[in-house]
Design a protein around this motif. Structure first.
Motif, PDB file in Angstrom:
ATOM      1  N   HIS A 179      -4.924 -12.634   1.960  1.00 32.73           N
ATOM      2  CA  HIS A 179      -3.566 -12.172   2.282  1.00 32.73           C
ATOM      3  C   HIS A 179      -3.187 -10.913   1.497  1.00 32.73           C
ATOM      4  CE1 HIS A 179      -2.769 -15.716   4.692  1.00 32.73           C
ATOM      5  NE2 HIS A 179      -3.182 -16.492   3.698  1.00 32.73           N
ATOM      6  N   SER A 180      -3.419 -10.915   0.180  1.00 34.01           N
ATOM      7  CA  SER A 180      -3.019  -9.759  -0.632  1.00 34.01           C
ATOM      8  C   SER A 180      -3.838  -8.531  -0.268  1.00 34.01           C
ATOM      9  CB  SER A 180      -3.179 -10.085  -2.119  1.00 34.01           C
ATOM     10  OG  SER A 180      -4.536 -10.397  -2.417  1.00 34.01           O
ATOM     11  N   GLY A 181      -5.136  -8.728  -0.025  1.00 36.04           N
ATOM     12  CA  GLY A 181      -5.976  -7.602   0.370  1.00 36.04           C
ATOM     13  C   GLY A 181      -5.561  -7.024   1.702  1.00 36.04           C
ATOM     14  N   ASN A 182      -5.161  -7.879   2.638  1.00 39.77           N
ATOM     15  CA  ASN A 182      -4.717  -7.408   3.951  1.00 39.77           C
ATOM     16  C   ASN A 182      -3.462  -6.557   3.832  1.00 39.77           C
ATOM     17  OD1 ASN A 182      -6.826  -8.662   5.191  1.00 39.77           O
ATOM     18  ND2 ASN A 182      -5.637 -10.318   6.095  1.00 39.77           N
ATOM     19  N   ALA A 183      -2.533  -6.970   2.977  1.00 44.74           N
ATOM     20  CA  ALA A 183      -1.296  -6.204   2.797  1.00 44.74           C
ATOM     21  C   ALA A 183      -1.606  -4.804   2.271  1.00 44.74           C
ATOM     22  CB  ALA A 183      -0.363  -6.940   1.845  1.00 44.74           C
ATOM     23  N   LYS A 184      -2.550  -4.705   1.341  1.00 43.43           N
ATOM     24  CA  LYS A 184      -2.936  -3.393   0.814  1.00 43.43           C
ATOM     25  C   LYS A 184      -3.580  -2.530   1.890  1.00 43.43           C
ATOM     26  CE  LYS A 184      -3.682  -5.052  -3.923  1.00 43.43           C
ATOM     27  NZ  LYS A 184      -4.689  -5.297  -4.992  1.00 43.43           N
ATOM     28  N   LEU A 185      -4.381  -3.167   2.748  1.00 40.07           N
ATOM     29  CA  LEU A 185      -5.055  -2.424   3.815  1.00 40.07           C
ATOM     30  C   LEU A 185      -4.066  -1.945   4.873  1.00 40.07           C
ATOM     31  CD1 LEU A 185      -8.206  -4.676   4.116  1.00 40.07           C
ATOM     32  CD2 LEU A 185      -8.229  -2.238   3.539  1.00 40.07           C
ATOM     33  N   VAL A 186      -3.063  -2.757   5.173  1.00 41.37           N
ATOM     34  CA  VAL A 186      -2.021  -2.331   6.118  1.00 41.37           C
ATOM     35  C   VAL A 186      -1.291  -1.117   5.557  1.00 41.37           C
ATOM     36  CG1 VAL A 186       0.175  -2.970   7.177  1.00 41.37           C
ATOM     37  CG2 VAL A 186      -1.746  -4.572   7.222  1.00 41.37           C
ATOM     38  N   SER A 187      -0.985  -1.164   4.268  1.00 42.76           N
ATOM     39  CA  SER A 187      -0.327  -0.025   3.619  1.00 42.76           C
ATOM     40  C   SER A 187      -1.228   1.206   3.662  1.00 42.76           C
ATOM     41  CB  SER A 187       0.012  -0.386   2.170  1.00 42.76           C
ATOM     42  OG  SER A 187       0.584   0.715   1.507  1.00 42.76           O
ATOM     43  N   MET A 188      -2.527   1.001   3.457  1.00 47.32           N
ATOM     44  CA  MET A 188      -3.471   2.113   3.521  1.00 47.32           C
ATOM     45  C   MET A 188      -3.511   2.696   4.929  1.00 47.32           C
ATOM     46  SD  MET A 188      -7.587   2.213   2.751  1.00 47.32           S
ATOM     47  CE  MET A 188      -7.449   1.809   1.016  1.00 47.32           C
ATOM     48  N   GLY A 189      -3.430   1.832   5.930  1.00 45.57           N
ATOM     49  CA  GLY A 189      -3.421   2.288   7.313  1.00 45.57           C
ATOM     50  C   GLY A 189      -2.226   3.172   7.610  1.00 45.57           C
ATOM     51  N   LYS A 190      -1.074   2.781   7.122  1.00 42.68           N
ATOM     52  CA  LYS A 190       0.134   3.593   7.338  1.00 42.68           C
ATOM     53  C   LYS A 190       0.013   4.941   6.629  1.00 42.68           C
ATOM     54  CE  LYS A 190       3.106  -0.437   8.009  1.00 42.68           C
ATOM     55  NZ  LYS A 190       4.210  -1.271   7.463  1.00 42.68           N
ATOM     56  N   SER A 191      -0.584   4.915   5.450  1.00 40.63           N
ATOM     57  CA  SER A 191      -0.793   6.161   4.709  1.00 40.63           C
ATOM     58  C   SER A 191      -1.791   7.065   5.436  1.00 40.63           C
ATOM     59  CB  SER A 191      -1.294   5.837   3.301  1.00 40.63           C
ATOM     60  OG  SER A 191      -1.647   7.011   2.602  1.00 40.63           O
ATOM     61  N   LEU A 192      -2.849   6.466   5.988  1.00 38.26           N
ATOM     62  CA  LEU A 192      -3.836   7.238   6.751  1.00 38.26           C
ATOM     63  C   LEU A 192      -3.203   7.845   7.994  1.00 38.26           C
ATOM     64  CD1 LEU A 192      -6.705   8.191   7.330  1.00 38.26           C
ATOM     65  CD2 LEU A 192      -7.180   5.947   8.329  1.00 38.26           C
ATOM     66  N   GLN A 193      -2.320   7.113   8.637  1.00 40.11           N
ATOM     67  CA  GLN A 193      -1.643   7.639   9.827  1.00 40.11           C
ATOM     68  C   GLN A 193      -0.834   8.880   9.472  1.00 40.11           C
ATOM     69  OE1 GLN A 193       1.239   4.992  11.630  1.00 40.11           O
ATOM     70  NE2 GLN A 193       0.942   5.926  13.632  1.00 40.11           N
ATOM     71  N   GLU A 194      -0.122   8.830   8.366  1.00 35.98           N
ATOM     72  CA  GLU A 194       0.663   9.985   7.928  1.00 35.98           C
ATOM     73  C   GLU A 194      -0.249  11.161   7.592  1.00 35.98           C
ATOM     74  OE1 GLU A 194       2.867   8.486   4.638  1.00 35.98           O
ATOM     75  OE2 GLU A 194       4.181   7.216   5.870  1.00 35.98           O
ATOM     76  N   GLU A 195      -1.385  10.861   6.963  1.00 28.21           N
ATOM     77  CA  GLU A 195      -2.336  11.919   6.600  1.00 28.21           C
ATOM     78  C   GLU A 195      -2.915  12.577   7.846  1.00 28.21           C
ATOM     79  OE1 GLU A 195      -6.456  12.442   3.953  1.00 28.21           O
ATOM     80  OE2 GLU A 195      -5.377  10.531   3.952  1.00 28.21           O
ATOM     81  N   MET A 196      -3.239  11.772   8.841  1.00 29.88           N
ATOM     82  CA  MET A 196      -3.793  12.299  10.096  1.00 29.88           C
ATOM     83  C   MET A 196      -2.773  13.155  10.837  1.00 29.88           C
ATOM     84  SD  MET A 196      -6.908  11.799  11.150  1.00 29.88           S
ATOM     85  CE  MET A 196      -8.343  10.767  10.973  1.00 29.88           C
ATOM     86  N   GLU A 197      -1.566  12.663  10.925  1.00 31.04           N
ATOM     87  CA  GLU A 197      -0.529  13.411  11.639  1.00 31.04           C
ATOM     88  C   GLU A 197      -0.263  14.747  10.947  1.00 31.04           C
ATOM     89  OE1 GLU A 197       1.003  12.877  14.430  1.00 31.04           O
ATOM     90  OE2 GLU A 197       0.718  10.761  14.926  1.00 31.04           O
ATOM     91  N   ALA A 198      -0.284  14.747   9.607  1.00 31.69           N
ATOM     92  CA  ALA A 198      -0.067  15.995   8.870  1.00 31.69           C
ATOM     93  C   ALA A 198      -1.226  16.961   9.081  1.00 31.69           C
ATOM     94  CB  ALA A 198       0.111  15.688   7.385  1.00 31.69           C
ATOM     95  N   LEU A 199      -2.450  16.431   9.108  1.00 29.90           N
ATOM     96  CA  LEU A 199      -3.625  17.279   9.313  1.00 29.90           C
ATOM     97  C   LEU A 199      -3.620  17.914  10.699  1.00 29.90           C
ATOM     98  CD1 LEU A 199      -6.551  18.210   8.423  1.00 29.90           C
ATOM     99  CD2 LEU A 199      -7.352  16.144   9.603  1.00 29.90           C
ATOM    100  N   LEU A 200      -3.347  17.096  11.713  1.00 30.23           N
ATOM    101  CA  LEU A 200      -3.467  17.563  13.099  1.00 30.23           C
ATOM    102  C   LEU A 200      -2.249  18.363  13.552  1.00 30.23           C
ATOM    103  CD1 LEU A 200      -5.019  14.308  14.595  1.00 30.23           C
ATOM    104  CD2 LEU A 200      -6.184  16.481  14.226  1.00 30.23           C
ATOM    105  N   GLY A 201      -1.063  17.968  13.097  1.00 27.35           N
ATOM    106  CA  GLY A 201       0.141  18.667  13.524  1.00 27.35           C
ATOM    107  C   GLY A 201       0.279  18.687  15.037  1.00 27.35           C
ATOM    108  N   GLN A 202       0.891  19.725  15.554  1.00 23.45           N
ATOM    109  CA  GLN A 202       1.104  19.846  17.001  1.00 23.45           C
ATOM    110  C   GLN A 202       0.064  20.722  17.679  1.00 23.45           C
ATOM    111  OE1 GLN A 202       3.537  17.920  18.566  1.00 23.45           O
ATOM    112  NE2 GLN A 202       3.472  17.112  16.463  1.00 23.45           N
ATOM    113  N   ASP A 203      -0.922  21.187  16.908  1.00 23.37           N
ATOM    114  CA  ASP A 203      -1.907  22.097  17.498  1.00 23.37           C
ATOM    115  C   ASP A 203      -3.329  21.817  17.006  1.00 23.37           C
ATOM    116  OD1 ASP A 203      -1.595  22.886  14.895  1.00 23.37           O
ATOM    117  OD2 ASP A 203      -1.100  24.971  15.325  1.00 23.37           O
ATOM    118  N   GLY A 204      -3.575  20.604  16.511  1.00 22.63           N
ATOM    119  CA  GLY A 204      -4.882  20.300  15.949  1.00 22.63           C
ATOM    120  C   GLY A 204      -5.685  19.311  16.764  1.00 22.63           C
TER     121      GLY A 204
END
Length: 531
Positions: A421-446
């Motif tokens: 359970h605790s490991g899953n919560a950390k991974l979900v948080s990591m997923g949300k962080s990765l999503q933000e990182e991807m969106e910032a990298l790609l932007g509207q023209d990537g």
């Protein structure tokens, strides 16, 4: 982030089970197959079978060919190769021919081409539908023995929209049991074979669609994707597949459908032999939802910011990427840089190393209302008693289970994941962080260039030894990003190569435009057997 104890046990247990089961499979007599020396399906003999949907519809509107001729050609082709690939599990040839007659009658009445193109953009175009989707009068089992008598009494939303656009369904195609494995094999219909090499897999779960398209038995396919179920079959079969931005195309009318948090990850989308057909089919599938996309915007390829990542960073769960796949991706980068005069930025995104763990954790997470995802063991029971994976495994070992080994293994995985359970919560948080990182990298023209899978189409049963390789596609489901799988010709063994094209949410138009560009540069779909 170190592997948790549960993850280490999970990896060890599944690898031991995989090798034990492969050893048992090696003792069994080989399944009946094609004659000696047969490897790929024979090439199609009719030119009609080699036309994109848009051109075929234009020929029909111009009365240069009859719809009966078109449908008969596809029926003949399916009858020729389906005994080899087992992709179409139930046909509706009689109904399709009747619908073709109606199309010819409409055309004979002389409505204008502009009217027909606007109202029926796919008039007379043959399509196939993944058996997990409801198609009136057709079975809807998703490969589950408990549902072998289920017949659809209505059409899934996307199927209805395609039919309203004039498309003619020829039948339904095979998938993996409950659409949760990347080899399309089940206890209801058996196994589907790759048209390029009958001893190889077609992928899953939309594997029947991938195989039927590659073998020139259909023009357009309806697929669904929660972990790569459109893109892996498209890759293994050398065709195009598009996973739209989450929430654009309705998922109604398929079994199993998503519940809880998984509604954010499941996508329905088009599979096509030709890149030019992806966008018009996506428009039809999305209906009013297409307004969320930017498909009317003109794309200037020279202004796209291209990024490239060769592998996931070295996950212990996933195979290394084949050299041929890396070489094909390198050629894409070189072509883009030389032809468009742009620089492709090589990136290394550390969190991608945990793609499998992030996907697994987010798939089992609660939604915003606290609703948990439906358990896979409950789905296996299909409204009956939940399946006990260990008991089913023992039954499977003596040939008494009605479930496939991958489905049983997934049930075991589900049980083990719930222990962390605790490991899953950390991974979900990591997923949300990765999503933000991807969106910032790609932007509207990537656009990100990323491998479609670590290996070319594996041989039958071998995915059991590399069960987590789908992580290369699955990560983009939980990130909600649009992805187009683009074929890149055939490798040294005559098997398809390909690449994923990824953009930020609602920028599907960018990946679709790059897919059309790469089709011209690298040839797109290639006839099976042609090296």
């Amino acid at each position: 982030m170190a592997l948790s104890r549960a993850e280490r046990w999970l990896a060890l247990l599944l690898r031991l089970l995989s090798r034990a089961c492969l050893a048992l499979l090696a003792l069994l007599p080989p399944p009946p197959g094609p004659g000696p020396g047969a490897r790929a399906v024979p090439p199609p003999r009719r030119e009609l079978l080699l036309l994109p949907a848009r051109r075929l519809a234009a020929l029909l509107r111009a009365r240069q060919v009859t719809c009966i001729e078109v449908v008969e050609a596809y029926v003949e082709r399916i009858k020729e190769v389906n005994p080899l690939i087992n992709a179409v599990v139930k046909d509706r040839f009689e109904e399709a021919l009747q619908e073709a007659q109606q199309v010819d009658k409409l055309l004979s009445e002389g409505p204008g081409d502009d009217y027909l193109e606007e109202k029926f953009p796919l008039l007379g175009v043959p399509i196939t539908v993944k058996e997990a989707f409801s198609l009136h009068g057709m079975p809807n089992t998703s490969g589950l023995v408990n549902r072998r008598n289920v017949i659809a009494t209505s059409d899934a939303t996307v199927v209805s929209r395609l039919k309203q656009a004039g498309a003619i369904p020829l039948g339904v195609t095979n998938c993996s049991e409950l659409c949760m494995w990347y080899e399309s094999s089940n206890r209801v219909y058996g196994r589907t074979n790759n048209p390029y090499d009958l001893q190889r897999i077609v992928g899953g779960s939309s594997g029947g669609e991938g195989g039927v398209l590659a073998a020139a038995c259909s023009v357009i396919g309806v697929g669904s994707d929660i972990g790569g179920s459109i893109r892996m079959p498209a890759f293994f079969n050398g065709v195009f597949g598009h996973k739209p931005t989450t929430g654009v195309v309705p998922n109604d009318g398929q079994f199993p459908n998503a519940h809880g948090a998984r509604t954010r990850f499941l996508c329905t989308g088009p599979m096509c032999r030709y890149a030019e057909d992806l966008e018009p089919v996506l428009r039809i599938m999305a209906g009013p939802g297409v307004s969320k996309l930017k498909l009317n915007e003109k794309v200037s390829l020279e202004k796209i910011k291209f990024h490239c990542m060769d592998h996931d960073g070295g996950s212990v769960f996933v195979s290394p990427v084949d050299k041929e796949i890396l070489q094909a991706q390198k050629k894409v980068v070189e072509h883009i840089e030389s032809d468009l005069g742009v620089r492709v930025q090589h990136v290394s995104i550390h969190k991608m190393k945990y793609s499998f763990q992030i996907w697994s954790a987010m798939m089992s997470s609660q939604d915003s209302n606290g609703e948990e995802a439906q358990r896979f063991t409950d789905l296996l029971g299909d409204h009956g008693k939940p399946v006990w994976p260990l008991w089913e495994l023992m039954k499977w070992l003596v040939g008494m289970s009605s479930h496939t080994f991958p489905a049983i293994a997934l049930g075991l995985t589900e049980k083990l994941m719930k222990l962390n359970h605790s490991g899953n919560a950390k991974l979900v948080s990591m997923g949300k962080s990765l999503q933000e990182e991807m969106e910032a990298l790609l932007g509207q023209d990537g656009v990100l260039l990323y491998p479609s899978h670590p290996t070319i189409a594996p041989k039958h049963h071998s995915p059991i030894c590399m069960p987590f390789n789908f992580a290369y596609t699955a990560i983009f489901n939980v990130l909600g990003l649009p992805v187009t799988q683009c074929p890149l010709g055939l490798g040294s063994e005559g098997l398809p190569l390909g690449i994923q094209l990824v953009a930020a949410a609602y920028n599907d138009h960018l990946t679709l435009a790059v897919a059309r560009y790469l089709e011209k540069a690298f040839g797109g779909w290639v006839l099976p057997g042609k090296v």
